[in-house]
Design a protein around this motif. Structure first.
Motif, PDB file in Angstrom:
ATOM      1  N   PHE A 225       0.813  -1.204   0.000  1.00 57.44           N
ATOM      2  CA  PHE A 225       0.000   0.000   0.000  1.00 57.44           C
ATOM      3  C   PHE A 225       0.854   1.264   0.000  1.00 57.44           C
ATOM      4  O   PHE A 225       1.866   1.361   0.677  1.00 57.44           O
ATOM      5  CB  PHE A 225      -0.930   0.002   1.213  1.00 57.44           C
TER       6      PHE A 225
ATOM      7  N   ASP B 296       0.351   5.763  -0.519  1.00 56.95           N
ATOM      8  CA  ASP B 296      -0.659   6.820  -0.604  1.00 56.95           C
ATOM      9  C   ASP B 296      -0.721   7.391  -2.008  1.00 56.95           C
ATOM     10  O   ASP B 296      -1.449   8.333  -2.262  1.00 56.95           O
ATOM     11  CB  ASP B 296      -0.369   7.916   0.438  1.00 56.95           C
TER      12      ASP B 296
ATOM     13  N   VAL C  97      -1.497   6.739  -5.999  1.00 55.34           N
ATOM     14  CA  VAL C  97      -2.179   5.867  -6.941  1.00 55.34           C
ATOM     15  C   VAL C  97      -1.169   5.231  -7.900  1.00 55.34           C
ATOM     16  O   VAL C  97      -1.239   4.054  -8.207  1.00 55.34           O
ATOM     17  CB  VAL C  97      -3.238   6.659  -7.741  1.00 55.34           C
TER      18      VAL C  97
ATOM     19  N   LEU D 229       0.514   2.181  -6.556  1.00 57.50           N
ATOM     20  CA  LEU D 229      -0.381   1.027  -6.471  1.00 57.50           C
ATOM     21  C   LEU D 229      -0.647   0.443  -7.849  1.00 57.50           C
ATOM     22  O   LEU D 229      -0.685  -0.765  -8.032  1.00 57.50           O
ATOM     23  CB  LEU D 229      -1.699   1.428  -5.809  1.00 57.50           C
TER      24      LEU D 229
ATOM     25  N   LEU E 267      -6.855  -5.160  -6.818  1.00 57.32           N
ATOM     26  CA  LEU E 267      -6.401  -5.098  -5.435  1.00 57.32           C
ATOM     27  C   LEU E 267      -7.612  -4.935  -4.525  1.00 57.32           C
ATOM     28  O   LEU E 267      -8.457  -4.083  -4.764  1.00 57.32           O
ATOM     29  CB  LEU E 267      -5.455  -3.903  -5.252  1.00 57.32           C
TER      30      LEU E 267
ATOM     31  N   GLU F 241      -9.053  -5.069  -0.239  1.00 64.57           N
ATOM     32  CA  GLU F 241      -8.555  -4.789   1.102  1.00 64.57           C
ATOM     33  C   GLU F 241      -8.131  -6.070   1.808  1.00 64.57           C
ATOM     34  O   GLU F 241      -8.687  -7.127   1.565  1.00 64.57           O
ATOM     35  CB  GLU F 241      -9.648  -4.096   1.910  1.00 64.57           C
TER      36      GLU F 241
ATOM     37  N   SER G  37      -3.259   7.847   5.303  1.00 65.71           N
ATOM     38  CA  SER G  37      -3.968   7.421   4.094  1.00 65.71           C
ATOM     39  C   SER G  37      -4.421   5.981   4.263  1.00 65.71           C
ATOM     40  O   SER G  37      -3.777   5.190   4.937  1.00 65.71           O
ATOM     41  CB  SER G  37      -3.091   7.576   2.859  1.00 65.71           C
ATOM     42  N   LEU G  38      -5.576   5.673   3.692  1.00 65.44           N
ATOM     43  CA  LEU G  38      -6.038   4.291   3.760  1.00 65.44           C
ATOM     44  C   LEU G  38      -6.535   3.783   2.426  1.00 65.44           C
ATOM     45  O   LEU G  38      -7.004   4.547   1.592  1.00 65.44           O
ATOM     46  CB  LEU G  38      -7.075   4.037   4.860  1.00 65.44           C
ATOM     47  N   PHE G  39      -6.401   2.493   2.301  1.00 61.07           N
ATOM     48  CA  PHE G  39      -6.790   1.815   1.071  1.00 61.07           C
ATOM     49  C   PHE G  39      -8.273   1.481   1.155  1.00 61.07           C
ATOM     50  O   PHE G  39      -8.718   0.866   2.109  1.00 61.07           O
ATOM     51  CB  PHE G  39      -5.968   0.536   0.937  1.00 61.07           C
ATOM     52  N   LEU G  40      -9.007   1.903   0.143  1.00 68.09           N
ATOM     53  CA  LEU G  40     -10.434   1.605   0.126  1.00 68.09           C
ATOM     54  C   LEU G  40     -10.786   0.839  -1.138  1.00 68.09           C
ATOM     55  O   LEU G  40     -10.486   1.273  -2.236  1.00 68.09           O
ATOM     56  CB  LEU G  40     -11.260   2.894   0.131  1.00 68.09           C
TER      57      LEU G  40
ATOM     58  N   ALA H 226      -8.446   9.802  -3.738  1.00 75.97           N
ATOM     59  CA  ALA H 226      -7.953   9.543  -5.084  1.00 75.97           C
ATOM     60  C   ALA H 226      -8.623   8.251  -5.507  1.00 75.97           C
ATOM     61  O   ALA H 226      -8.641   7.288  -4.747  1.00 75.97           O
ATOM     62  CB  ALA H 226      -6.441   9.355  -5.049  1.00 75.97           C
TER      63      ALA H 226
ATOM     64  N   PHE I  64     -10.144   0.848  -6.906  1.00 75.04           N
ATOM     65  CA  PHE I  64      -9.925   1.169  -5.502  1.00 75.04           C
ATOM     66  C   PHE I  64      -9.758   2.670  -5.321  1.00 75.04           C
ATOM     67  O   PHE I  64      -9.630   3.412  -6.297  1.00 75.04           O
ATOM     68  CB  PHE I  64      -8.680   0.444  -4.970  1.00 75.04           C
TER      69      PHE I  64
ATOM     70  N   ILE J   4      -7.931   5.792  -2.593  1.00 71.96           N
ATOM     71  CA  ILE J   4      -7.049   6.069  -1.465  1.00 71.96           C
ATOM     72  C   ILE J   4      -7.627   7.285  -0.753  1.00 71.96           C
ATOM     73  O   ILE J   4      -7.788   8.343  -1.357  1.00 71.96           O
ATOM     74  CB  ILE J   4      -5.603   6.368  -1.939  1.00 71.96           C
TER      75      ILE J   4
ATOM     76  N   ARG K 249      -7.193  10.120   1.918  1.00 67.47           N
ATOM     77  CA  ARG K 249      -6.114  10.796   2.633  1.00 67.47           C
ATOM     78  C   ARG K 249      -6.729  11.771   3.627  1.00 67.47           C
ATOM     79  O   ARG K 249      -7.651  12.510   3.293  1.00 67.47           O
ATOM     80  CB  ARG K 249      -5.216  11.544   1.650  1.00 67.47           C
TER      81      ARG K 249
END
Lengths: 432, 143
Positions: A380, A382, A384, A387, A410, A412, B7-10, B37, B42, B44, B46
């Protein structure tokens, strides 16, 4: 039309006599020349001499793909390597593919059975056969090629893909018979329409389609759009390649060339032979193959055997079209893939969590694979861009390993289903 | 201290954004600024929050993939050309902006811009040198 009337229309009693003679001969040969069979027969406490009637075949142990892998590459050859003139493998990917070796005589038998199959589709030496099966390690391309040459037809080895070329050749050469996977045939019908080609100017009269599961609905669609007779061909690398069985114009199951391949249907649970008319796993024994005899090979393909007389005049047993498999192996666009191959490729990418799921769909006519991968903390970012790069890297890696493009998604962490026992890694959404 | 961003992955799934925000709400964490974003698969999320460590902890506990990174927060005149002038400084200094988002301060006089540059220290230095108000973490968290 029938290519080999004597073999294909033989009286049943006579054929059975031929089969038991050939079976006993091949068992003796396999036992004598292949240590693997010696060992397995020994474990089952059976000797070739114990097989006196066709019914006795059930005393023999099964051969599986795992056995073939253990014998990789040449462990199951029954002749010295120098007598092997050609080898093919199942999906030529990582891990251990299964190798199939052919003597000159085996190649001749292969040509013979495919000639029978193509003749069922109406092929004669006056025909132009446009061969869209892949040439190479995959048996499709060369199998059809040998059959076409045996008949004396003109074969155009276009191989798989290259749609534009297929369209040009179809028009310019006036191809009369098309051979490829059914999904590619459907794809070609669309390409023909998109290119604005007048169907009436094409000379196609029949198609010989196989190497993957398909349905009557797909057949109707191909026949309607291409205005040809679409027939089903069946085969597998371990037995010989295409040409183990072929549908005649009665479209009522595929005739198995029993004088070369002895079929049984067994219960996938008990492994006991099932009577004709019952659905189970197809088990095949090669009766004439010199290079690599296969004794009771478990195909994992699910089908039913039928012996009612066929209007075409052939006395050969028929098998229903294959509708499923008894293992988790996937047949994607004609290529056999084990989910474990995808798993192995995935785990070679360091940042990836070992949790994944494979989703197979057929959105239009071609199979597509989506691999859902759980994102790890390491993966992961921050950004794009990072990723996306990671995603593409995984895609590329899987593609390099299995030879097919996949779409990686991808997801979660901890969102893919877990189970205590065998995880359900594959979701096959194809409507077949 | 650097301004910290969480930041987290969604996954692109219904309700997932709400779930993340609900975790923060339950922990009484107020959000100062946020941006998402998104790609087709997916997103992100922030966030700038007053107590990034705690936010990180509660989100991770709820199984979100969380990451903390340094960002630059600057105060920009809330008038035409305000942001452009800031970006010109970075361009002239050959500093790349990975992403940015802006919010307006409550008093409305200034816009706060959160910037992620390829090098945080170089970005900060260039901006400070050109006289741009670079906010401290305390200033941002207590806005």
């Amino acid at each position: 039309m029938i290519w080999n009337k004597e073999a294909e229309c033989m009286r049943i009693g006579e054929r059975e006599k031929l089969q038991i003679e050939r079976l006993r001969a091949i068992l003796r040969r396999a036992y004598k020349n292949v240590p693997y069979y010696q060992k397995r027969f020994g474990e089952s406490k059976v000797k070739p001499a114990d097989i006196r009637s066709l019914k006795d075949i059930k005393k023999l142990p099964f051969t599986t793909k795992t056995d073939l892998r253990e014998g990789y590459p040449f462990g199951l050859f029954a002749v010295p390597r120098k007598e092997i003139v050609e080898v093919h493998t199942s999906s030529g990917t990582t891990g251990k593919p299964t190798v199939s070796g052919y003597t000159r005589k085996d190649i001749e038998i292969w040509g013979e059975v495919v000639a029978r199959a193509l003749t069922m589709c109406g092929a004669t030496k006056d025909d132009i056969i446009q061969n869209g099966y892949g040439y190479g390690l995959f048996t499709g391309g060369l199998g059809v090629h040998y059959g076409a040459q045996r008949i004396g037809a003109t074969v155009v080895p276009v191989s798989a893909g290259q749609t534009k070329r297929h369209l040009d050749i179809m028009q310019d050469f006036g191809s009369t018979i098309l051979t490829c996977t059914p999904s590619y045939a459907l794809y070609l019908t669309e390409a023909v329409a998109e290119a604005g080609i007048n169907r009436k100017k094409l000379k196609l009269k029949a198609g010989c389609f196989g190497a993957e599961m398909w349905t009557d609905r797909m057949r109707d669609e191909i026949e309607k759009r291409f205005r040809l007779l679409a027939l089903n061909i069946y085969g597998l690398t371990e037995i010989i390649g295409p040409g183990v069985a072929q549908e005649c114009d009665q479209k009522n199951g595929l005739h198995i060339f029993e004088d070369h391949f002895y079929p049984e249907v067994v219960s996938p649970e008990t492994l006991e032979p099932l009577p004709d008319g019952e659905k189970g796993e197809l088990v095949l024994t090669t009766l004439t193959r010199d290079g690599m005899p296969m004794i009771r090979f478990r195909t994992r393909d699910i089908t039913t055997l039928r012996r009612e007389p066929c209007k075409c005049g052939r006395t050969l047993v028929r098998m229903d079209r294959v509708t499923g498999r008894t293992d988790d192996m996937l047949k994607i666009r004609g290529v056999l893939i084990f989910p474990s191959q995808i798993e192995k490729a995935l785990l070679e990418v360091r940042e990836v969590e070992p949790h994944y799921q494979i989703i197979v769909t057929r959105p239009q006519h071609l199979d597509e694979i989506e691999v859902q991968v759980e994102t790890s903390k390491k993966l992961f970012s921050d950004e794009v861009r990072h990723l996306e790069e990671a995603r593409k890297k995984i895609e590329k890696h899987i593609e390099n390993s299995i030879g097919l493009r996949v779409k990686v998604t991808l997801v979660e962490p901890k969102t893919l289903p877990r189970s205590e026992g065998k995880a359900k890694r594959v979701i096959d959404k194809r409507q077949l | 201290m650097e301004v910290k961003q969480i930041s987290l992955f969604l996954e692109n799934k219904k309700g997932r954004l709400w779930e993340a925000l609900n975790v923060l709400a339950k922990a009484h964490i107020n959000i100062r600024a946020l941006s998402i974003a998104d790609t087709s698969d997916f997103g992100i999320l922030r966030l700038i929050v007053p107590d990034p460590d705690n936010a990180k902890k509660v989100l991770a506990k709820s199984n979100f993939t969380v990451r903390e990174s340094d960002v630059i927060a600057v105060g920009v005149p809330d008038s035409p050309g305000g942001l452009a002038s800031v970006l010109k400084i970075l361009t002239d200094a050959d500093i790349n902006v990975e992403y940015m988002y802006a919010f307006v301060e409550k008093s409305g006089k200034k816009a706060i811009v959160v910037l992620r540059t390829d090098s945080i220290s170089k970005g900060k230095k260039a901006l400070k040198k050109a006289g741009v108000t670079v906010l401290s973490s305390q200033q941002v968290y207590t806005l």
